[in-house]
Design an enzyme around this catalytic site. Structure first.
Site, short mmCIF file in Angstrom:
data_model
loop_
_atom_site.label_atom_id
_atom_site.label_comp_id
_atom_site.label_asym_id
_atom_site.label_seq_id
_atom_site.Cartn_x
_atom_site.Cartn_y
_atom_site.Cartn_z
CG ASP A 32 -6.55 74.90 30.45
OD1 ASP A 32 -8.02 75.39 29.85
OD2 ASP A 32 -5.79 74.87 30.35
CG PHE A 69 -17.22 77.52 30.54
CD1 PHE A 69 -16.62 76.77 31.34
CD2 PHE A 69 -18.30 78.52 31.01
CE1 PHE A 69 -17.68 76.67 33.08
CE2 PHE A 69 -19.31 78.04 31.72
CZ PHE A 69 -18.61 76.93 32.77
CG ASP A 70 -9.83 77.77 27.86
OD1 ASP A 70 -10.28 78.04 26.49
OD2 ASP A 70 -9.23 76.67 27.98
CG LEU A 71 -15.01 75.45 24.43
CD1 LEU A 71 -14.53 75.27 22.07
CD2 LEU A 71 -15.46 75.68 24.89
CB ILE A 82 -14.26 79.93 33.02
CG1 ILE A 82 -15.88 80.18 34.56
CG2 ILE A 82 -14.95 78.38 34.20
CD1 ILE A 82 -17.68 80.06 34.51
#
Length: 231
Positions: free
Chosen positions: A181, A7-9, A179
């Site tokens: 944005d 995961f990106d944060l 994952i």
């Protein structure tokens, strides 16, 4: 079968946009700069351009921090002399930006219950990201945290992902999903590394790049659903 999730944060699980705007407002007030739609937009355009240049390998993170407020002050016709101090003040504000994207904690808890190994893979300063994970109460929900400053390489570089896979021997390109944005960082990096990708497009942005994420979602509950289905 998917067993590992990277995961990106920022603007995926942590609401960096909210933290950024709150921090900018306080710094602008401190240095006597009107906080208007125009000044906010000018700063964000400069900052976004520099981070895109980082993703292309044209600048370093340190150059972003050295340039963004100087470029902004010049753009609004102000003396750029306070730029260094503004950057330092802004970093302090970001360290205290603990806003979560709604549903982030519920998402991670549910994914753990479905047996996923959950990793954070984020660009940024280590101190800032560790503090934000701690105070947002998301930190304990990750099985591993990988931050570009500690790795020595930023997304989308292969070396960033090499570091994650070296530390996570159970992870393979076949059982791992990236994952995030950021099309030019998360999605580009994942695609180039041979991973499936999920673009978390919470604000309905248009994809004007040649990149084709495996999936696109517009909410964290939607993300939860497709990840559970991939297990």
């Amino acid at each position: 079968m998917t067993t590992n999730l990277i995961f990106d944060l920022d603007d995926t699980l942590l609401d960096f946009t909210a933290s950024e705007l709150h921090g900018l407002q306080r710094v602008f007030v401190q240095y006597g700069i009107p906080y208007t739609d125009e000044t906010q937009r000018t700063y964000q355009q400069i900052n976004t351009h520099l981070w895109n240049e980082l993703a292309r390998g044209h600048v370093t993170r340190e150059q972003i921090f050295a340039r963004r407020f100087a470029t902004f002050l010049d753009a609004i016709g102000r003396d750029p002399a306070p730029a260094h101090d503004m950057e330092a003040a802004y970093r302090v504000e970001l360290n205290h930006g603990y806003d979560r994207v709604p549903g982030a904690k519920t998402l991670l808890i549910d994914l753990h219950q479905h047996g996923f190994r959950i990793l954070a893979g984020t660009n940024g300063l280590a101190t800032t990201q560790h503090q934000r994970l701690q105070h947002s109460h998301l930190g304990p929900l990750f099985d591993g945290v990988f931050i570009s400053q500690e790795i020595g390489f930023d997304k989308p570089s292969h070396q960033f992902f090499d570091a994650i896979f070296a530390a996570e021997p159970q992870a393979t390109r076949q059982n791992t999903i990236m994952i995030g944005d950021g099309l030019n960082s998360d999605i580009r990096g994942g695609i180039n590394y041979g991973l499936r990708t999920v673009w978390v497009n919470l604000h309905g942005q248009q994809n004007t790049t040649p990149l084709h994420p495996t999936r696109e979602v517009h909410s964290l509950p939607e993300l939860d659903q497709i990840l559970v289905q991939s297990a």
